[in-house]
Design a protein around this motif. Structure first.
Motif, PDB file in Angstrom:
ATOM      1  N   THR A 197       0.788  -1.288   0.038  1.00 50.29           N
ATOM      2  CA  THR A 197       0.083   0.066   0.020  1.00 50.29           C
ATOM      3  C   THR A 197       1.020   1.290   0.196  1.00 50.29           C
ATOM      4  OG1 THR A 197      -1.969   1.093   1.028  1.00 50.29           O
ATOM      5  CG2 THR A 197      -0.287   0.188   2.504  1.00 50.29           C
ATOM      6  N   GLY A 198       0.186   2.291  -0.013  1.00 51.34           N
ATOM      7  CA  GLY A 198       1.175   3.528  -0.136  1.00 51.34           C
ATOM      8  C   GLY A 198       0.300   4.820   0.365  1.00 51.34           C
ATOM      9  N   THR A 199       1.041   5.722   0.500  1.00 48.44           N
ATOM     10  CA  THR A 199       0.557   7.216   1.040  1.00 48.44           C
ATOM     11  C   THR A 199       1.056   8.435   0.358  1.00 48.44           C
ATOM     12  OG1 THR A 199      -0.055   8.136   3.337  1.00 48.44           O
ATOM     13  CG2 THR A 199       2.078   7.414   3.025  1.00 48.44           C
ATOM     14  N   PRO A 200       0.549   9.286   0.277  1.00 45.52           N
ATOM     15  CA  PRO A 200       1.059  10.623  -0.588  1.00 45.52           C
ATOM     16  C   PRO A 200       2.019  11.498   0.326  1.00 45.52           C
ATOM     17  CG  PRO A 200      -1.448  10.445  -0.481  1.00 45.52           C
ATOM     18  CD  PRO A 200      -0.843   9.466   0.420  1.00 45.52           C
ATOM     19  N   CYS A 274      -7.198   2.025  -5.380  1.00 46.79           N
ATOM     20  CA  CYS A 274      -6.350   3.109  -4.791  1.00 46.79           C
ATOM     21  C   CYS A 274      -5.177   3.066  -5.388  1.00 46.79           C
ATOM     22  CB  CYS A 274      -6.546   3.103  -3.379  1.00 46.79           C
ATOM     23  SG  CYS A 274      -5.999   4.568  -2.522  1.00 46.79           S
ATOM     24  N   PRO A 275      -4.902   3.316  -6.458  1.00 49.43           N
ATOM     25  CA  PRO A 275      -3.468   2.987  -7.140  1.00 49.43           C
ATOM     26  C   PRO A 275      -2.718   4.550  -6.982  1.00 49.43           C
ATOM     27  CG  PRO A 275      -5.123   4.062  -8.905  1.00 49.43           C
ATOM     28  CD  PRO A 275      -5.973   3.605  -7.637  1.00 49.43           C
ATOM     29  N   SER A 276      -1.366   4.297  -6.882  1.00 47.18           N
ATOM     30  CA  SER A 276      -0.592   5.473  -6.869  1.00 47.18           C
ATOM     31  C   SER A 276      -0.335   6.098  -8.123  1.00 47.18           C
ATOM     32  CB  SER A 276       0.924   4.867  -6.687  1.00 47.18           C
ATOM     33  OG  SER A 276       1.294   4.088  -7.885  1.00 47.18           O
ATOM     34  N   ILE A 277      -0.067   7.323  -8.118  1.00 43.18           N
ATOM     35  CA  ILE A 277      -0.231   8.501  -9.165  1.00 43.18           C
ATOM     36  C   ILE A 277       0.641   7.890 -10.396  1.00 43.18           C
ATOM     37  CG2 ILE A 277       1.798   9.822  -8.195  1.00 43.18           C
ATOM     38  CD1 ILE A 277      -1.539  11.208  -9.817  1.00 43.18           C
ATOM     39  N   GLU A 278       1.784   7.179  -9.941  1.00 42.75           N
ATOM     40  CA  GLU A 278       2.525   6.724 -11.221  1.00 42.75           C
ATOM     41  C   GLU A 278       1.622   5.362 -11.898  1.00 42.75           C
ATOM     42  OE1 GLU A 278       4.798   5.313  -7.838  1.00 42.75           O
ATOM     43  OE2 GLU A 278       3.710   6.906  -7.949  1.00 42.75           O
ATOM     44  N   ASP A 279       1.010   4.692 -10.961  1.00 40.71           N
ATOM     45  CA  ASP A 279       0.063   3.670 -11.555  1.00 40.71           C
ATOM     46  C   ASP A 279      -0.825   4.178 -12.412  1.00 40.71           C
ATOM     47  OD1 ASP A 279       0.265   0.765 -11.200  1.00 40.71           O
ATOM     48  OD2 ASP A 279      -0.399   0.785  -9.250  1.00 40.71           O
ATOM     49  N   LYS A 280      -1.442   5.261 -11.984  1.00 39.40           N
ATOM     50  CA  LYS A 280      -2.703   6.081 -12.664  1.00 39.40           C
ATOM     51  C   LYS A 280      -2.145   6.414 -14.068  1.00 39.40           C
ATOM     52  CE  LYS A 280      -4.246   8.292  -9.109  1.00 39.40           C
ATOM     53  NZ  LYS A 280      -5.072   9.326  -8.275  1.00 39.40           N
ATOM     54  N   ILE A 281      -0.884   7.125 -14.123  1.00 39.09           N
ATOM     55  CA  ILE A 281      -0.369   7.589 -15.329  1.00 39.09           C
ATOM     56  C   ILE A 281      -0.100   6.613 -16.247  1.00 39.09           C
ATOM     57  CG2 ILE A 281       1.525   9.008 -16.312  1.00 39.09           C
ATOM     58  CD1 ILE A 281       1.253  10.699 -13.885  1.00 39.09           C
ATOM     59  N   ASN A 282       0.445   5.645 -15.631  1.00 38.62           N
ATOM     60  CA  ASN A 282       0.797   4.620 -16.694  1.00 38.62           C
ATOM     61  C   ASN A 282      -0.258   3.711 -17.129  1.00 38.62           C
ATOM     62  OD1 ASN A 282       3.288   2.505 -17.645  1.00 38.62           O
ATOM     63  ND2 ASN A 282       2.226   1.255 -16.437  1.00 38.62           N
ATOM     64  N   ASN A 307      -4.832  13.833  -1.393  1.00 38.30           N
ATOM     65  CA  ASN A 307      -5.515  12.549  -1.642  1.00 38.30           C
ATOM     66  C   ASN A 307      -5.337  12.435  -3.061  1.00 38.30           C
ATOM     67  OD1 ASN A 307      -7.178  10.375  -1.841  1.00 38.30           O
ATOM     68  ND2 ASN A 307      -8.571  11.076  -0.251  1.00 38.30           N
ATOM     69  N   GLY A 308      -4.970  11.114  -3.497  1.00 37.99           N
ATOM     70  CA  GLY A 308      -4.612  10.989  -5.026  1.00 37.99           C
ATOM     71  C   GLY A 308      -3.463  10.713  -5.422  1.00 37.99           C
ATOM     72  N   PHE A 309      -2.450  11.227  -4.775  1.00 39.15           N
ATOM     73  CA  PHE A 309      -1.294  11.526  -4.961  1.00 39.15           C
ATOM     74  C   PHE A 309      -0.077  10.526  -4.305  1.00 39.15           C
ATOM     75  CE2 PHE A 309       2.832  13.721  -6.087  1.00 39.15           C
ATOM     76  CZ  PHE A 309       2.730  14.093  -7.414  1.00 39.15           C
ATOM     77  N   SER A 310      -0.569   9.525  -4.099  1.00 35.06           N
ATOM     78  CA  SER A 310       0.163   8.517  -3.381  1.00 35.06           C
ATOM     79  C   SER A 310       1.339   8.003  -4.362  1.00 35.06           C
ATOM     80  CB  SER A 310      -0.907   7.114  -3.007  1.00 35.06           C
ATOM     81  OG  SER A 310       0.075   5.977  -2.828  1.00 35.06           O
ATOM     82  N   SER A 311       2.494   7.779  -3.748  1.00 34.46           N
ATOM     83  CA  SER A 311       3.487   7.701  -4.823  1.00 34.46           C
ATOM     84  C   SER A 311       4.675   6.920  -3.842  1.00 34.46           C
ATOM     85  CB  SER A 311       4.103   8.632  -5.251  1.00 34.46           C
ATOM     86  OG  SER A 311       5.100   8.879  -6.239  1.00 34.46           O
ATOM     87  N   SER A 312       5.577   6.016  -4.596  1.00 37.71           N
ATOM     88  CA  SER A 312       6.947   5.544  -4.230  1.00 37.71           C
ATOM     89  C   SER A 312       7.990   6.255  -5.047  1.00 37.71           C
ATOM     90  CB  SER A 312       6.814   4.059  -4.062  1.00 37.71           C
ATOM     91  OG  SER A 312       6.714   3.709  -5.446  1.00 37.71           O
ATOM     92  N   PRO A 314      11.104   8.733  -6.496  1.00 34.44           N
ATOM     93  CA  PRO A 314      12.340   9.430  -5.554  1.00 34.44           C
ATOM     94  C   PRO A 314      11.581  10.739  -5.116  1.00 34.44           C
ATOM     95  CG  PRO A 314      13.094   8.480  -7.355  1.00 34.44           C
ATOM     96  CD  PRO A 314      11.572   8.222  -7.595  1.00 34.44           C
ATOM     97  N   ILE A 315      12.068  11.373  -3.943  1.00 44.74           N
ATOM     98  CA  ILE A 315      11.501  12.572  -3.382  1.00 44.74           C
ATOM     99  C   ILE A 315      11.764  13.812  -4.464  1.00 44.74           C
ATOM    100  CG2 ILE A 315      11.902  14.003  -1.547  1.00 44.74           C
ATOM    101  CD1 ILE A 315      12.743  11.987   0.289  1.00 44.74           C
ATOM    102  N   GLU A 316      12.641  13.954  -5.270  1.00 45.00           N
ATOM    103  CA  GLU A 316      12.902  14.686  -6.041  1.00 45.00           C
ATOM    104  C   GLU A 316      11.972  14.946  -7.415  1.00 45.00           C
ATOM    105  OE1 GLU A 316      16.263  11.828  -6.881  1.00 45.00           O
ATOM    106  OE2 GLU A 316      15.058  12.665  -5.176  1.00 45.00           O
ATOM    107  N   VAL A 317      11.540  13.719  -7.591  1.00 51.50           N
ATOM    108  CA  VAL A 317      10.505  13.593  -8.622  1.00 51.50           C
ATOM    109  C   VAL A 317       9.062  13.989  -8.043  1.00 51.50           C
ATOM    110  CG1 VAL A 317       9.411  11.983 -10.350  1.00 51.50           C
ATOM    111  CG2 VAL A 317      11.734  11.772  -9.801  1.00 51.50           C
ATOM    112  N   GLN A 318       8.630  13.453  -6.855  1.00 54.17           N
ATOM    113  CA  GLN A 318       7.457  14.019  -6.393  1.00 54.17           C
ATOM    114  C   GLN A 318       7.484  15.476  -6.236  1.00 54.17           C
ATOM    115  OE1 GLN A 318       6.271  11.756  -2.766  1.00 54.17           O
ATOM    116  NE2 GLN A 318       7.566  10.199  -3.333  1.00 54.17           N
ATOM    117  N   TYR A 319       8.674  16.101  -5.764  1.00 57.14           N
ATOM    118  CA  TYR A 319       8.561  17.597  -5.510  1.00 57.14           C
ATOM    119  C   TYR A 319       8.401  18.238  -6.668  1.00 57.14           C
ATOM    120  CZ  TYR A 319       9.915  22.109  -4.259  1.00 57.14           C
ATOM    121  OH  TYR A 319      10.329  23.535  -4.265  1.00 57.14           O
TER     122      TYR A 319
END
Length: 617
Positions: A197-200, A274-282, A307-312, A314-319
């Motif tokens: 599971t993941g969290t934003p 409840c997919p991660s944001i990279e999951d949704k984009i892919n 909410n909706g921006f769950s991700s794993s 790298p930190i710099e990519v998220q930012y």
């Protein structure tokens, strides 16, 4: 420390707190062991309770004597009733709560129960003898005896956190995981697997330009519990709707090579709903925008949850991606999003009481069973707590909810009958009797059952009886009162409804889809004030009575199969007429009734007919 208890609960999350509280409330001597007693019922992900189908579970927990609804009502800072454009079977309450106050209120309640004891430690081993659990061993070398044990370990069993190329052990970010217990359960014969599971990211609200977002205000309605003494006096806060864009998606795609989700570092199965944001984009590569919700974490903090921006990633990519969303150009991140992998155990190894089939007096509840969500965990915890209480006192009773009685019943039956191949999340679509098990009537369905088992008190039952009596009075008034055309036609014109030419009963006018009961109340002579809850209940009962009665008949037909029992250790190889798949699955699941067997995936109608012939219709 006293080293002998009726019930030991391992884990202080939502499942653990409900399990410990209900067992102690019913009279058991309970020990709740948690690795951090400052984080009881911690909201690890979003600071919200309820939602589609989840809100129904919370109201059911309340009707059954649980506490999740009450603590939510005490800490609500934003409330919405979802799906109001649809029928009442789909209405689902959801509340944003103050994360810190939520945990504090749970702790206050736990400490108010005299025979419930707390112990901060890590359980490293179960004491098992001759296939029966007798207690636990802890990291501090304590051996504590108990007649029953409930495991509610959440994401902590062999927990592993992922952020880009970085991964490390942990049950939540900043917290240790639990190691050793999974290996023992495996050695005892339990089947295990890995889930994810993941969290934003958490955002500093001071660094956000709110003018770029769409405001989502709170509804005026703000309650889950049927008890009027629990309500929030906290100021209501807005949520905000935010959208990604192609530039955001491109930055995130550039980070896919560093995503543990795509590089194979994460082996666990994630929640499809409840997919991660990279999951949704892919997955939805043709979409140029995804909707996000910026939600407050509390009234005393500027921390916000995206909410909706769950991700794993790298930190710099998220930012970098966040700064390309209008309103987040100068955003400061408090905590990065991350993914977590953890062990779960195949829930088909459980009975409907949530006692394991492999070790007697051992119960599992929550994410250890492959579920996701606070509400699903809390519902399981309550059921496990009640049954552990019965078992520890040798009371010949089992607390099992049917599919036509509660969403909790659907949840547990799905788990033990079908198993899971992804984190299980409750939806209204999973319930075939959702017209019967609505959020508004959870007290009518379940409080009488709970009172029978001493889970609620006489006051709770009296409150329900008063509500039903008031509703029937209101219905009787509408059936007896008639309205003349000159009186009601102005309203009908306003509502674009056909005018009447002669007197009609109020109930006949209410049955029109465009007319609400609140519209008609000014035309009735009311002898008493009716609460909004009573008015809603009366309207639903009258408008949907035909659908409700039809669904009751269907449920009754299926329920007859629940009375055709199957012996626990029946050898299905004796029935040559069964398909090979049916024999394998029936032997694995060991259904207790024909009805349960019918719900196992892969069991055909012809297989059911073979069972019916053998065991007698």
């Amino acid at each position: 420390m006293e080293l002998d208890f009726d019930v030991i609960v391992v884990g202080g999350g939502h499942a653990g707190c409900e399990a410990a509280a209900i067992a102690a409330k019913m009279g058991s001597r309970v020990l709740l062991i948690s690795m951090d007693l400052t984080k009881l019922a911690q909201m690890s992900c979003n600071p919200a309770i309820g939602g589609i189908a989840k809100g129904q579970i919370v109201r059911e927990i309340d009707a059954l004597g649980g506490y999740t609804a009450k603590v939510t009502d005490l800490t609500t800072i934003h409330f919405r009733m979802l799906n109001q454009s649809k029928g009442p079977a789909m209405w689902s309450p959801r509340a944003q709560t103050d994360r810190h106050l939520f945990s504090m209120e749970w702790r206050k309640y736990i400490e108010s129960i005299p025979n419930l004891y707390l112990w901060q430690d890590e359980v490293t081993e179960l004491i098992v003898k001759n296939g029966t659990v007798l207690g636990v061993k802890t990291k501090t070398n304590q051996q504590v005896k108990a007649r029953t044990v409930i495991l509610t370990n959440g994401t902590f069993l062999n927990g592993k956190i992922h952020i880009g190329n970085v991964n490390f052990q942990g049950g939540r970010i900043g917290e240790l995981g639990s190691y050793g217990l999974s290996d023992q359960l495996l050695s005892l014969g339990f089947t295990t697997g890995r889930m994810k599971t993941g969290t934003p990211v958490r955002i500093d609200g001071r660094t956000v330009n709110y003018e770029s977002f769409t405001i989502q205000p709170s509804d005026n309605i703000s309650k889950f519990s049927y008890n009027p003494n629990y309500y929030s006096s906290l100021p209501k806060k807005n949520c905000y709707i935010v959208h990604t864009n192609p530039e955001v998606h491109q930055i995130l795609r550039e980070g896919f090579n560093f995503s543990p989700l795509f590089t194979g570092k994460i082996k666990g199965v994630g929640p499809r709903y409840c997919p991660s944001i990279e999951d949704k984009i892919n997955t939805f590569s043709n979409k140029t925008s995804h909707q996000l919700f910026l939600e407050p974490e509390g009234i005393y903090t500027y921390e916000m949850y995206l909410n909706g921006f769950s991700s794993s990633l790298p930190i710099e990519v998220q930012y970098n991606a966040l700064t390309k969303i209008p309103g987040f150009e100068k955003v400061h991140i408090l905590r990065p999003g991350y993914a977590i992998e953890y062990d779960y155990f195949d829930p088909t190894q459980l009975n409907h009481t949530l006692e394991t089939k492999i070790v007697k007096n051992l119960f599992f509840a929550g994410q250890i069973n492959g579920t996701t969500g606070y509400e699903e965990a809390a519902g399981q915890g309550l059921v496990a707590g009640v049954n552990a209480h019965f078992t520890s006192h040798n009371i010949d009773q089992k607390f099992i909810l049917k599919r036509n009685e509660a969403y909790i019943g659907v949840l547990i039956d799905d788990l033990v009958t079908k198993g899971v191949d992804e984190p299980y999340r409750m939806f209204t679509s999973r319930a075939e009797y959702r017209i019967l098990i609505r959020q508004d009537n959870a007290d009518e369905r379940l409080t009488p059952i709970a009172h029978k088992y001493n889970m609620v008190n006489d006051e709770d039952l009296k409150r329900l009886e008063n509500k039903v009596n008031q509703r029937e009075k209101l219905i009787s008034l509408m059936k007896s009162k008639s309205l003349a055309p000159s009186t009601i036609n102005p309203l009908l014109v306003q509502k674009k409804s056909k005018e009447i030419i002669q007197k009609r009963k109020v109930i006949d006018i209410l049955l029109r889809p465009e007319i609400k009961l609140l519209d008609l109340l000014p035309y009735l002579v009311l002898e008493e004030d009716y609460t909004s809850e009573v008015i809603e209940s009366a309207e639903i009962k009258l408008k949907y009575d035909g659908y409700i009665q039809k669904e009751k008949l269907i449920a009754l037909k299926i329920e007859r199969l629940e009375h055709v029992k199957i012996p626990e250790n029946f050898d299905y190889n004796l029935l040559n007429s069964l398909s090979t798949e049916a024999r394998i699955k029936l032997t694995k699941i060991k259904p207790q009734t024909i009805a349960q067997a019918k719900r196992i995936p892969g069991i055909s109608p012809s297989d059911i007919n073979v069972l019916l012939v053998y065991f007698g219709r």
